[in-house]
Design an enzyme around this catalytic site. Structure first.
Site, PDB file in Angstrom:
ATOM      1  N   ASP A 191       0.845  -1.189   0.000  1.00 50.25           N
ATOM      2  CA  ASP A 191       0.000   0.000   0.000  1.00 50.25           C
ATOM      3  C   ASP A 191       0.885   1.245   0.000  1.00 50.25           C
ATOM      4  O   ASP A 191       1.850   1.339   0.773  1.00 50.25           O
ATOM      5  CB  ASP A 191      -0.909   0.005   1.229  1.00 50.25           C
ATOM      6  CG  ASP A 191      -1.956   1.098   1.157  1.00 50.25           C
ATOM      7  OD1 ASP A 191      -3.026   0.851   0.576  1.00 50.25           O
ATOM      8  OD2 ASP A 191      -1.706   2.204   1.679  1.00 50.25           O
ATOM      9  N   ASN A 199      -2.139  12.756  -3.928  1.00 54.73           N
ATOM     10  CA  ASN A 199      -3.118  13.110  -4.967  1.00 54.73           C
ATOM     11  C   ASN A 199      -3.639  14.530  -4.784  1.00 54.73           C
ATOM     12  O   ASN A 199      -3.760  15.299  -5.741  1.00 54.73           O
ATOM     13  CB  ASN A 199      -4.297  12.127  -4.938  1.00 54.73           C
ATOM     14  CG  ASN A 199      -4.246  11.146  -6.096  1.00 54.73           C
ATOM     15  OD1 ASN A 199      -3.492  11.315  -7.034  1.00 54.73           O
ATOM     16  ND2 ASN A 199      -5.058  10.110  -6.025  1.00 54.73           N
ATOM     17  N   HIS A 204      -4.457  14.368  -9.775  1.00 50.29           N
ATOM     18  CA  HIS A 204      -4.695  12.972 -10.150  1.00 50.29           C
ATOM     19  C   HIS A 204      -3.821  12.510 -11.313  1.00 50.29           C
ATOM     20  O   HIS A 204      -3.524  11.317 -11.426  1.00 50.29           O
ATOM     21  CB  HIS A 204      -6.170  12.772 -10.503  1.00 50.29           C
ATOM     22  CG  HIS A 204      -7.067  12.855  -9.315  1.00 50.29           C
ATOM     23  ND1 HIS A 204      -7.146  11.858  -8.372  1.00 50.29           N
ATOM     24  CD2 HIS A 204      -7.914  13.829  -8.889  1.00 50.29           C
ATOM     25  CE1 HIS A 204      -8.016  12.190  -7.436  1.00 50.29           C
ATOM     26  NE2 HIS A 204      -8.488  13.392  -7.714  1.00 50.29           N
ATOM     27  N   ASP A 208      -1.771   9.193 -11.132  1.00 45.30           N
ATOM     28  CA  ASP A 208      -1.836   8.098 -12.105  1.00 45.30           C
ATOM     29  C   ASP A 208      -0.443   7.715 -12.592  1.00 45.30           C
ATOM     30  O   ASP A 208      -0.139   6.535 -12.786  1.00 45.30           O
ATOM     31  CB  ASP A 208      -2.698   8.513 -13.308  1.00 45.30           C
ATOM     32  CG  ASP A 208      -4.184   8.511 -12.976  1.00 45.30           C
ATOM     33  OD1 ASP A 208      -4.557   8.019 -11.884  1.00 45.30           O
ATOM     34  OD2 ASP A 208      -4.976   8.999 -13.815  1.00 45.30           O
ATOM     35  N   GLU A 235      -4.779   2.457  -4.375  1.00 38.36           N
ATOM     36  CA  GLU A 235      -3.315   2.510  -4.281  1.00 38.36           C
ATOM     37  C   GLU A 235      -2.734   1.241  -3.670  1.00 38.36           C
ATOM     38  O   GLU A 235      -1.590   1.227  -3.218  1.00 38.36           O
ATOM     39  CB  GLU A 235      -2.888   3.728  -3.452  1.00 38.36           C
ATOM     40  CG  GLU A 235      -3.256   3.663  -1.983  1.00 38.36           C
ATOM     41  CD  GLU A 235      -4.630   4.223  -1.686  1.00 38.36           C
ATOM     42  OE1 GLU A 235      -4.869   4.616  -0.530  1.00 38.36           O
ATOM     43  OE2 GLU A 235      -5.485   4.263  -2.594  1.00 38.36           O
TER      44      GLU A 235
END
Length: 318
Positions: A191, A199, A204, A208, A235
């Site tokens: 994680d 973010n 974003h 990404d 994530e």
């Protein structure tokens, strides 16, 4: 129609015997690869589509036995084809179309994959000789489309890793295999720490990029082809490691964490050099330790959240 028994067995003359018949005209207008067989599987007639599919001249294929073109050393396919001919002669069509590999000019050894269906012809079309209509459909394009769709259905679009659906299917497969062969099975959960903050701060698009880069790093870190890396959700990532002991899984987790820690926000935003960290949980099923694959998953998940609750940027394992 004249009696076929008076016709010679020469393939060219055999074709001339049939060429003016209503059956010959009919199959030439069908937009399918059509072969007309006798009770033994010999090719009595075929249209241009069938000749093109089998990769040979029509005259060269007349008199050939379709069963002998089947690529199957076990003989099961030939038996199935013969059974269909027998059933069709009794007007019993109880078998659906089935897949056969036929030796063609282009596919001599591996065989061209086709779908084959056989049905009987009316007596007025068969004359004194019982004939059967065989339709062949090339499965090459169909299979390529199926493989492509299957790959898309099992792949996470952003990272290129397996998705949650593929992860679940593969875990079930490997749980059964490892349990049957008495082999260890390890799971690693990963994680990204504080990813929501990342973010929110960088956007974003940067997020990404980060997920994609982590997917690439995981793919390059897999020890063998049996290992599966998946985007488990958001994530969170997960690895399935068949025949992997607890010690080996732990060493792999340490190596992956080191590779991921070498990534920084600069790779994704060009604005910062802050360190990217991950938390990991590692669980191994060995010696009947867990009663089910779900119990193994729960153990790995619990260890992951233990790593996060203890300050993140660490690996927890039993």
């Amino acid at each position: 129609m004249q009696n076929r028994k008076n016709a010679t067995s020469n393939p060219t003359q055999l074709f001339n015997f049939y060429k003016d018949s209503s059956l010959a005209r009919m199959i030439n207008f069908i937009n399918e690869a059509v072969v007309v067989l006798d009770a033994n599987g010999s090719i009595e007639m075929l249209n241009t589509n069938a000749a093109n599919l089998l990769g040979n001249q029509r005259d060269a294929l007349l008199g050939e036995n379709l069963l002998e073109l089947a690529v199957d050393e076990t003989g099961h396919v030939q038996s199935q084809m013969m059974r269909c001919l027998t059933n069709a002669s009794s007007n019993i069509i109880d078998s659906p179309p089935f897949e056969v590999r036929l030796a063609t000019t282009e596919f001599k050894k591996s065989g061209l994959s086709v779908e084959l269906s056989i049905s009987s012809l009316p007596e007025e079309l068969s004359s004194s000789n019982t004939l059967f209509l065989c339709i062949l459909r090339d499965l090459t394009l169909h299979k390529a489309e199926y493989v492509s769709l299957k790959r898309k259905a099992e792949t996470d679009y952003l990272t290129g890793l397996a998705n949650r659906h593929r992860f679940a299917d593969y875990l079930s497969e490997q749980w059964e295999r490892c349990d049957e062969d008495n082999l260890p099975l390890s799971i690693i959960f990963i994680d990204i720490d504080h990813f929501k903050v990342f973010n929110d701060e960088y956007g974003h698009i940067a997020g990404d990029r980060c997920l994609k880069r982590i997917g690439e790093t995981l793919s390059l870190s897999l020890p063998n082809r049996d290992t599966l890396a998946a985007r488990y959700g958001g994530e969170e990532f997960a690895l399935i490691l068949p025949n992997c002991s607890a010690q080996t899984a732990q060493l792999l987790a340490i190596r992956i964490k080191r590779h991921l820690n070498q990534l920084s926000a600069r790779h994704f935003t060009m604005l910062s050099n802050s360190k990217l960290t991950v938390s990991m949980g590692v669980a191994t099923h060995d010696q009947n330790r867990y009663e089910s694959k779900d119990a193994l998953l729960k153990a790995a998940d619990t260890l992951l959240y233990q790593a996060k609750s203890q300050g993140r940027d660490q690996i927890c394992y039993l």
